[in-house]
Scaffold this active site. Structure first.
Site, PDB file in Angstrom:
ATOM      1  N   TYR A  93       0.889  -1.178   0.000  1.00  0.00           N
ATOM      2  CA  TYR A  93       0.000   0.000   0.000  1.00  0.00           C
ATOM      3  C   TYR A  93       0.917   1.215   0.000  1.00  0.00           C
ATOM      4  O   TYR A  93       2.105   1.102  -0.319  1.00  0.00           O
ATOM      5  CB  TYR A  93      -0.874  -0.111   1.265  1.00  0.00           C
ATOM      6  CG  TYR A  93      -2.022   0.842   1.382  1.00  0.00           C
ATOM      7  CD1 TYR A  93      -2.971   0.967   0.384  1.00  0.00           C
ATOM      8  CD2 TYR A  93      -2.188   1.607   2.541  1.00  0.00           C
ATOM      9  CE1 TYR A  93      -4.048   1.840   0.526  1.00  0.00           C
ATOM     10  CE2 TYR A  93      -3.258   2.475   2.697  1.00  0.00           C
ATOM     11  CZ  TYR A  93      -4.184   2.592   1.684  1.00  0.00           C
ATOM     12  OH  TYR A  93      -5.249   3.448   1.821  1.00  0.00           O
ATOM     13  N   ARG A 146      -6.338   9.977 -10.912  1.00  0.00           N
ATOM     14  CA  ARG A 146      -5.680  10.680  -9.786  1.00  0.00           C
ATOM     15  C   ARG A 146      -5.157   9.613  -8.833  1.00  0.00           C
ATOM     16  O   ARG A 146      -5.796   9.267  -7.865  1.00  0.00           O
ATOM     17  CB  ARG A 146      -6.695  11.613  -9.110  1.00  0.00           C
ATOM     18  CG  ARG A 146      -6.136  12.653  -8.219  1.00  0.00           C
ATOM     19  CD  ARG A 146      -5.562  12.100  -6.893  1.00  0.00           C
ATOM     20  NE  ARG A 146      -6.530  11.945  -5.831  1.00  0.00           N
ATOM     21  CZ  ARG A 146      -6.549  10.900  -4.988  1.00  0.00           C
ATOM     22  NH1 ARG A 146      -5.687   9.892  -5.090  1.00  0.00           N
ATOM     23  NH2 ARG A 146      -7.439  10.827  -4.041  1.00  0.00           N
ATOM     24  N   LYS A 164      -5.847  -1.911  -2.291  1.00  0.00           N
ATOM     25  CA  LYS A 164      -6.995  -1.667  -1.403  1.00  0.00           C
ATOM     26  C   LYS A 164      -7.703  -2.987  -1.076  1.00  0.00           C
ATOM     27  O   LYS A 164      -8.148  -3.206   0.039  1.00  0.00           O
ATOM     28  CB  LYS A 164      -7.984  -0.694  -2.063  1.00  0.00           C
ATOM     29  CG  LYS A 164      -7.467   0.725  -2.212  1.00  0.00           C
ATOM     30  CD  LYS A 164      -7.799   1.592  -1.009  1.00  0.00           C
ATOM     31  CE  LYS A 164      -7.181   2.987  -1.136  1.00  0.00           C
ATOM     32  NZ  LYS A 164      -7.349   3.823   0.054  1.00  0.00           N
ATOM     33  N   GLU A 235     -12.450   4.866  -6.271  1.00  0.00           N
ATOM     34  CA  GLU A 235     -11.126   5.156  -5.714  1.00  0.00           C
ATOM     35  C   GLU A 235     -10.253   5.894  -6.722  1.00  0.00           C
ATOM     36  O   GLU A 235     -10.109   5.457  -7.876  1.00  0.00           O
ATOM     37  CB  GLU A 235     -10.466   3.812  -5.344  1.00  0.00           C
ATOM     38  CG  GLU A 235      -9.215   3.929  -4.523  1.00  0.00           C
ATOM     39  CD  GLU A 235      -9.460   4.358  -3.086  1.00  0.00           C
ATOM     40  OE1 GLU A 235     -10.321   3.761  -2.412  1.00  0.00           O
ATOM     41  OE2 GLU A 235      -8.794   5.303  -2.649  1.00  0.00           O
ATOM     42  N   ASP A 236      -9.669   6.968  -6.306  1.00  0.00           N
ATOM     43  CA  ASP A 236      -8.658   7.694  -7.065  1.00  0.00           C
ATOM     44  C   ASP A 236      -9.119   8.138  -8.460  1.00  0.00           C
ATOM     45  O   ASP A 236      -8.414   7.977  -9.463  1.00  0.00           O
ATOM     46  CB  ASP A 236      -7.354   6.870  -7.128  1.00  0.00           C
ATOM     47  CG  ASP A 236      -6.636   6.894  -5.770  1.00  0.00           C
ATOM     48  OD1 ASP A 236      -7.265   7.318  -4.784  1.00  0.00           O
ATOM     49  OD2 ASP A 236      -5.469   6.497  -5.697  1.00  0.00           O
ATOM     50  N   ASP A 258     -14.136   6.549  -1.567  1.00  0.00           N
ATOM     51  CA  ASP A 258     -13.199   6.429  -0.446  1.00  0.00           C
ATOM     52  C   ASP A 258     -12.408   7.712  -0.217  1.00  0.00           C
ATOM     53  O   ASP A 258     -12.140   8.092   0.925  1.00  0.00           O
ATOM     54  CB  ASP A 258     -12.251   5.268  -0.764  1.00  0.00           C
ATOM     55  CG  ASP A 258     -11.362   4.911   0.394  1.00  0.00           C
ATOM     56  OD1 ASP A 258     -11.809   5.043   1.546  1.00  0.00           O
ATOM     57  OD2 ASP A 258     -10.216   4.477   0.146  1.00  0.00           O
ATOM     58  N   ASP A 259     -12.012   8.373  -1.300  1.00  0.00           N
ATOM     59  CA  ASP A 259     -11.179   9.576  -1.151  1.00  0.00           C
ATOM     60  C   ASP A 259     -11.965  10.729  -0.552  1.00  0.00           C
ATOM     61  O   ASP A 259     -11.408  11.551   0.166  1.00  0.00           O
ATOM     62  CB  ASP A 259     -10.590   9.977  -2.512  1.00  0.00           C
ATOM     63  CG  ASP A 259      -9.759   8.836  -3.069  1.00  0.00           C
ATOM     64  OD1 ASP A 259      -8.757   8.494  -2.447  1.00  0.00           O
ATOM     65  OD2 ASP A 259     -10.167   8.252  -4.091  1.00  0.00           O
ATOM     66  N   ASN A 397      -0.376  11.409  -0.142  1.00  0.00           N
ATOM     67  CA  ASN A 397       0.408  10.207  -0.429  1.00  0.00           C
ATOM     68  C   ASN A 397       0.974  10.307  -1.831  1.00  0.00           C
ATOM     69  O   ASN A 397       0.428  11.031  -2.665  1.00  0.00           O
ATOM     70  CB  ASN A 397      -0.503   8.970  -0.351  1.00  0.00           C
ATOM     71  CG  ASN A 397      -1.094   8.795   1.020  1.00  0.00           C
ATOM     72  OD1 ASN A 397      -0.387   8.866   2.005  1.00  0.00           O
ATOM     73  ND2 ASN A 397      -2.396   8.572   1.083  1.00  0.00           N
TER      74      ASN A 397
HETATM   75  N1  LIG Z   1      -4.448   9.891   3.807  1.00  0.00           N
HETATM   76  C1  LIG Z   1      -5.495   9.457   3.138  1.00  0.00           C
HETATM   77  O1  LIG Z   1      -6.242   8.570   3.574  1.00  0.00           O
HETATM   78  C2  LIG Z   1      -5.803  10.056   1.822  1.00  0.00           C
HETATM   79  C3  LIG Z   1      -4.918  10.857   1.202  1.00  0.00           C
HETATM   80  N2  LIG Z   1      -5.221  11.426   0.006  1.00  0.00           N
HETATM   81  C4  LIG Z   1      -4.196  12.226  -0.618  1.00  0.00           C
HETATM   82  O2  LIG Z   1      -4.599  13.565  -0.683  1.00  0.00           O
HETATM   83  C5  LIG Z   1      -4.050  14.169  -1.834  1.00  0.00           C
HETATM   84  C6  LIG Z   1      -5.133  14.911  -2.561  1.00  0.00           C
HETATM   85  O3  LIG Z   1      -6.127  14.027  -2.979  1.00  0.00           O
HETATM   86  P1  LIG Z   1      -7.465  14.584  -3.649  1.00  0.00           P
HETATM   87  O4  LIG Z   1      -8.107  15.595  -2.796  1.00  0.00           O
HETATM   88  O5  LIG Z   1      -8.260  13.425  -4.060  1.00  0.00           O
HETATM   89  O6  LIG Z   1      -6.825  15.280  -4.936  1.00  0.00           O
HETATM   90  P2  LIG Z   1      -7.419  16.423  -5.810  1.00  0.00           P
HETATM   91  O7  LIG Z   1      -6.620  16.452  -7.042  1.00  0.00           O
HETATM   92  O8  LIG Z   1      -8.887  16.274  -5.875  1.00  0.00           O
HETATM   93  O9  LIG Z   1      -7.117  17.743  -4.963  1.00  0.00           O
HETATM   94  C7  LIG Z   1      -5.854  18.292  -4.752  1.00  0.00           C
HETATM   95  C8  LIG Z   1      -6.047  19.729  -4.380  1.00  0.00           C
HETATM   96  O10 LIG Z   1      -4.844  20.265  -3.893  1.00  0.00           O
HETATM   97  C9  LIG Z   1      -4.641  21.537  -4.499  1.00  0.00           C
HETATM   98  N3  LIG Z   1      -3.231  21.875  -4.432  1.00  0.00           N
HETATM   99  C10 LIG Z   1      -2.194  21.248  -5.000  1.00  0.00           C
HETATM  100  N4  LIG Z   1      -1.042  21.841  -4.646  1.00  0.00           N
HETATM  101  C11 LIG Z   1      -1.370  22.887  -3.856  1.00  0.00           C
HETATM  102  C12 LIG Z   1      -0.625  23.884  -3.180  1.00  0.00           C
HETATM  103  N5  LIG Z   1       0.697  23.925  -3.267  1.00  0.00           N
HETATM  104  N6  LIG Z   1      -1.290  24.789  -2.448  1.00  0.00           N
HETATM  105  C13 LIG Z   1      -2.623  24.772  -2.358  1.00  0.00           C
HETATM  106  N7  LIG Z   1      -3.396  23.840  -2.965  1.00  0.00           N
HETATM  107  C14 LIG Z   1      -2.767  22.914  -3.705  1.00  0.00           C
HETATM  108  C15 LIG Z   1      -5.210  21.365  -5.890  1.00  0.00           C
HETATM  109  O11 LIG Z   1      -5.449  22.610  -6.431  1.00  0.00           O
HETATM  110  P3  LIG Z   1      -5.431  22.886  -8.001  1.00  0.00           P
HETATM  111  O12 LIG Z   1      -6.788  22.424  -8.450  1.00  0.00           O
HETATM  112  O13 LIG Z   1      -5.232  24.341  -8.071  1.00  0.00           O
HETATM  113  O14 LIG Z   1      -4.333  22.073  -8.591  1.00  0.00           O
HETATM  114  C16 LIG Z   1      -6.479  20.604  -5.552  1.00  0.00           C
HETATM  115  O15 LIG Z   1      -7.482  21.463  -5.077  1.00  0.00           O
HETATM  116  C17 LIG Z   1      -3.397  13.045  -2.640  1.00  0.00           C
HETATM  117  O16 LIG Z   1      -2.012  13.092  -2.434  1.00  0.00           O
HETATM  118  C18 LIG Z   1      -3.935  11.776  -2.031  1.00  0.00           C
HETATM  119  O17 LIG Z   1      -2.997  10.744  -2.032  1.00  0.00           O
HETATM  120  C19 LIG Z   1      -6.424  11.248  -0.603  1.00  0.00           C
HETATM  121  C20 LIG Z   1      -7.343  10.426  -0.044  1.00  0.00           C
HETATM  122  C21 LIG Z   1      -7.069   9.713   1.191  1.00  0.00           C
HETATM  123  C1  LIG Z   2      -5.157   6.682   0.721  1.00  0.00           C
HETATM  124  C2  LIG Z   2      -5.839   7.071  -0.494  1.00  0.00           C
HETATM  125  O1  LIG Z   2      -6.933   6.625  -0.756  1.00  0.00           O
HETATM  126  C3  LIG Z   2      -5.206   8.001  -1.393  1.00  0.00           C
HETATM  127  O2  LIG Z   2      -4.138   8.520  -1.103  1.00  0.00           O
HETATM  128  O3  LIG Z   2      -5.793   8.248  -2.454  1.00  0.00           O
HETATM  129 MG   LIG Z   3      -7.464   6.918  -2.762  1.00  0.00          MG
END
Ligand SMILES: NC(=O)C1=CN([C@@H]2O[C@H](COP(=O)(O)OP(=O)(O)OC[C@H]3O[C@@H](n4cnc5c(N)ncnc54)[C@H](OP(=O)(O)O)[C@@H]3O)[C@@H](O)[C@H]2O)C=CC1
Ligand SMILES: CC(=O)C(=O)O
Ligand SMILES: [Mg+2]
Length: 536
Positions: A93, A146, A164, A235-236, A258-259, A397
Site C-alpha cells: 500500500y 488521480r 486496497k 477510488e482515485d 473512499d477519497d 500520499n
Molecule cells: N491519507 C489518506 O487517507 C488520503 C490521502 N489522500 C491524498 O490527498 C491528496 C489529494 O487528494 P485529492 O483531494 O483526491 O486530490 P485532488 O486532485 O482532488 O485535490 C488536490 C487539491 O490540492 C490543491 N493543491 C495542490 N497543490 C497545492 C498547493 N501547493 N497549495 C494549495 N493547494 C494545492 C489542488 O489545487 P489545483 O486544483 O489548483 O491544482 C487541488 O485542489 C493526494 O495526495 C492523495 O494521495 C487522498 C485520499 C485519502
Molecule cells: C489513501 C488514499 O486513498 C489516497 O491517497 O488516495
Molecule cells: Mg485513494
C-alpha cells in the site's frame, strides 16, 4: 472447492500449501516427488518469507516479491500480511504502491483484477462473466486519473484497487474471493505513458463527457446485474469525476467514494482523538484545510454534521472551517470558486496562507494537496506560534508528496506538534525526546465500512455511517497512545477496529431502514461469522 491434484494443485494460489502439505496429503493428492522432503507449517513458511523479504534491497523488489507470493500461495500471503501488518502494509500500500503504479507496465508479471476499456462498450455484462467468482461483494474501481498524489497513471493505476483489496482482506477479514479490483481503462491524459512502448493500457486520450459517463453507467448497471450484493468503492478518480459519480449514484446504488468519504471519516477521527491530548472541546475547534479537491472537500462536508452534532448551528459550523488554495485563503474575492467550496468561503479579506493562520488561529491544519513542501517552515512555525499543541494532518500520499515530513513538523514546532500523515513515518527523536507520528489513512475506515455494509446488506452507504466510523475509530485510540501524542491506533489492531466499525455501520443501516432484512440481535456474532482467517 474443486478437488485439484498434482502440479495443478501446486499451481493454484488458493489451495496451494506448498511445503505444508502433510505426508498423507502428498499421497492423497499425487504430490509425491513434486515437493522437497521437509514438511513445514505456516509459521515456518512465514519465517522464510520474512527472511527473503527483508533481504531484498529495495521496496519495489519487496512489492514484486509479495505480489508473486499472493499469486503462489494466497493463505501464506494473507497470514503474513495480517501477522506483520505494520511492516508489510507500506509495501503493498502507500508509499510503495505509488512507485509500483508508476512502473506497473514495466514490472508486470501476471494479470490481476478486471479491466474494462471503451472497446467493451455494450458488452460489459458479458465481459463480467469472465470473472471466475460468483459471489463478489466488494468492488474497488478506479479509472487511474488521480493515483495518490501522482496524477494520471492510466491503467497502471490498477495497483491501487489491488492494494486496497488486499487490505480489505487483511484489515477487515473479507474473503479474498468476494473482492474484485477493477480498472476502468478509459485512456490516459499522460502522454509519456501513451508513448511508452511497454505501456499496457488503452493508449488513447481519456474518454470525457457523455462518452465517459455512459461507460461508467454501463459498468455500474452490469455490476448490479451480475453481483447484486456488491458494494462499489470508487477510488482515485479526478476530483471532478469523483463528485459527479458520487452525486450520480449515491442515492440509488450501494457505493461510496473512499477519497471523499473514507478520508473524511479518518480525518474526523484524528481530530476527535486530538482533543484528548489538547483537552479542547471539539465544538470549540477551528479547522483549516489546504487544497480544495476530493479529500479536503469531503473532510469539510463531514465536519459540518459533526459540528452540528456537537451543538453548533449551521452558520457557526461553517465559520469553523476555512479553505486555503494556491492563492491563499478562499474568500469571495477569488474567481471561479468550486460550487462545493462556496459554502465555506471566508468573509475576511484576501490574504496569504501564513497570514490566514495568523488571522484565524486554527487549532487543526489539514493538507490534501498531493504537493510536497506545501507545509513549509513558515506555515508550521506560525501554527506553533498560535497554538501550544498545533494539530497538523498531512494527508497526501505517497511519502514523496506529503505536505511536510514528520521530522520537519517536530523540528519547526519545537516538538509541540500533534502530527499525522497519510503515509507512515518512523518515530522522530528531537531534543532528546522521541515523537510518534500517527498514520491518518482511510485504511482505518473503508474496510470496516465494507464489512458493515456486507453484514447488514445495507442498500445504500450514508453519511451517518462515516460519522459513527469516525467516533468508533477515535474511541479505539488507547490512553497510552494518546499520552505519547498519537491520534490513531497502532495499525496492528486494525482488524479488531474494522469489526467495531462494521457493528456501528450495521446499527445505522438498521436504524435508517437500509438493512437488507432483519438483523440478528447479536451484531458482533453476525459480523464475526463473515471473517476470513488466513491459514490451512
Ligand atoms: N491519507 C489518506 O487517507 C488520503 C490521502 N489522500 C491524498 O490527498 C491528496 C489529494 O487528494 P485529492 O483531494 O483526491 O486530490 P485532488 O486532485 O482532488 O485535490 C488536490 C487539491 O490540492 C490543491 N493543491 C495542490 N497543490 C497545492 C498547493 N501547493 N497549495 C494549495 N493547494 C494545492 C489542488 O489545487 P489545483 O486544483 O489548483 O491544482 C487541488 O485542489 C493526494 O495526495 C492523495 O494521495 C487522498 C485520499 C485519502
Ligand atoms: C489513501 C488514499 O486513498 C489516497 O491517497 O488516495
Ligand atoms: Mg485513494
Amino acid at each position: 472447492m474443486k478437488s485439484l491434484y498434482g502440479k495443478t494443485l501446486l499451481n493454484d494460489p488458493v489451495q496451494n500449501k506448498s511445503t505444508a502439505f502433510t505426508r498423507e496429503e502428498r499421497e492423497h493428492y499425487g504430490l509425491q516427488g513434486l515437493l522437497p522432503y521437509g514438511v513445514t507449517d505456516i509459521k515456518k513458511q512465514q519465517q522464510r518469507v520474512l527472511a527473503n523479504l527483508r533481504n531484498k534491497s529495495s521496496n519495489i523488489e519487496k512489492y514484486i516479491y509479495l505480489n508473486d507470493l499472493l499469486e503462489r500461495n494466497q493463505q501464506l500471503f494473507y497470514r503474513t500480511l495480517v501477522d506483520h501488518i505494520g511492516e508489510i502494509m507500506p509495501l503493498v500500500y502507500t508509499p510503495t504502491v505509488g512507485e509500483a503504479c508508476v512502473k506497473l507496465s514495466h514490472i508486470f508479471r501476471k494479470p490481476q483484477g478486471f479491466y474494462i476499456t471503451p472497446e467493451d462498450r455494450g458488452e460489459i455484462i458479458s465481459r463480467l462473466k469472465n470473472w471466475p467468482e460468483t459471489d463478489v461483494q466488494i468492488i474497488v474501481v478506479t479509472d487511474g486519473e488521480r493515483i495518490l498524489g501522482l496524477g494520471d497513471l492510466g491503467a497502471n493505476g490498477m495497483g491501487i484497487p489491488i492494494g486496497k483489496i488486499s487490505l480489505y482482506v487483511a484489515c477487515a477479514g473479507i474473503y479474498p474471493d468476494r473482492c474484485m479490483p477493477v480498472m476502468l481503462d478509459v485512456g490516459t491524459g499522460n502522454q509519456a505513458l501513451r508513448e511508452d512502448p511497454l505501456y499496457l493500457g488503452y493508449p488513447y486520450p481519456r474518454l470525457v463527457g457523455q462518452d465517459y459517463l455512459s461507460l461508467v453507467d454501463e459498468f455500474v448497471e452490469a455490476v448490479q446485474h451480475r453481483y447484486p450484493d456488491a458494494l462499489i468503492q470508487f477510488e482515485d478518480f479526478s476530483s471532478r469525476n469523483a463528485f459527479t459519480l458520487l452525486d450520480r449514484y449515491a442515492a440509488s446504488v450501494r457505493c461510496f467514494n473512499d477519497d471523499i468519504q473514507g478520508t473524511a471519516a479518518v480525518t474526523l477521527a484524528g481530530i476527535y482523538a486530538s482533543c484528548r491530548i489538547t483537552h479542547k472541546s471539539f465544538a470549540d475547534l477551528k479547522i483549516m484545510l489546504l487544497g480544495t479537491g476530493s479529500a479536503a472537500t469531503g473532510v469539510a462536508e463531514l465536519l459540518l454534521p459533526a459540528f452540528k452534532a456537537a451543538g453548533l448551528g449551521e452558520a457557526e459550523a461553517h465559520s469553523r472551517i476555512s479553505f486555503v488554495d494556491r492563492r491563499g485563503l478562499v474568500t469571495a474575492a477569488h474567481e471561479l470558486i468550486k460550487p462545493r467550496i462556496c459554502p465555506f468561503v471566508s468573509e475576511r479579506e484576501a490574504m496569504s496562507f501564513v497570514d490566514a493562520i495568523t488571522a484565524i488561529q486554527p487549532d487543526v491544519l489539514i493538507g490534501a494537496t498531493g504537493t510536497a513542501g506545501a507545509f513549509n517552515e513558515a506555515v508550521i512555525r506560525e501554527m506553533a506560534r498560535c497554538q501550544e499543541r498545533p494539530v497538523i494532518i498531512a494527508l497526501s500520499n505517497p511519502t514523496s508528496h506529503t505536505e511536510c515530513t514528520a521530522e520537519q513538523a517536530y523540528r519547526w514546532s519545537e516538538g509541540r506538534v500533534i502530527f499525522a500523515s497519510g503515509s507512515p513515518f518512523a518515530p522522530v527523536t528531537f531534543n532528546k525526546r522521541t515523537h510518534y507520528p500517527a498514520q491518518g489513512n482511510n485504511v482505518y475506515i473503508y474496510p470496516g465500512i465494507g464489512l458493515g455494509v456486507m453484514a447488514s446488506r445495507a442498500r445504500l452507504v450514508v453519511e451517518r455511517m462515516f460519522l459513527v466510523a469516525a467516533e468508533e475509530l477515535a474511541n479505539r485510540v488507547l490512553s497510552g497512545e494518546i499520552e505519547r501524542g498519537s491520534i490513531y491506533p497502532d495499525i496492528a489492531r486494525v482488524r479488531d477496529i474494522s469489526q467495531g466499525i462494521a457493528i456501528k455501520v450495521c446499527q445505522v443501516a438498521w436504524q435508517d431502514s437500509l438493512a437488507g432484512g432483519n438483523l440478528p440481535e447479536d451484531l458482533e456474532a453476525n459480523v464475526q461469522a463473515l471473517i476470513y482467517e488466513p491459514g490451512y
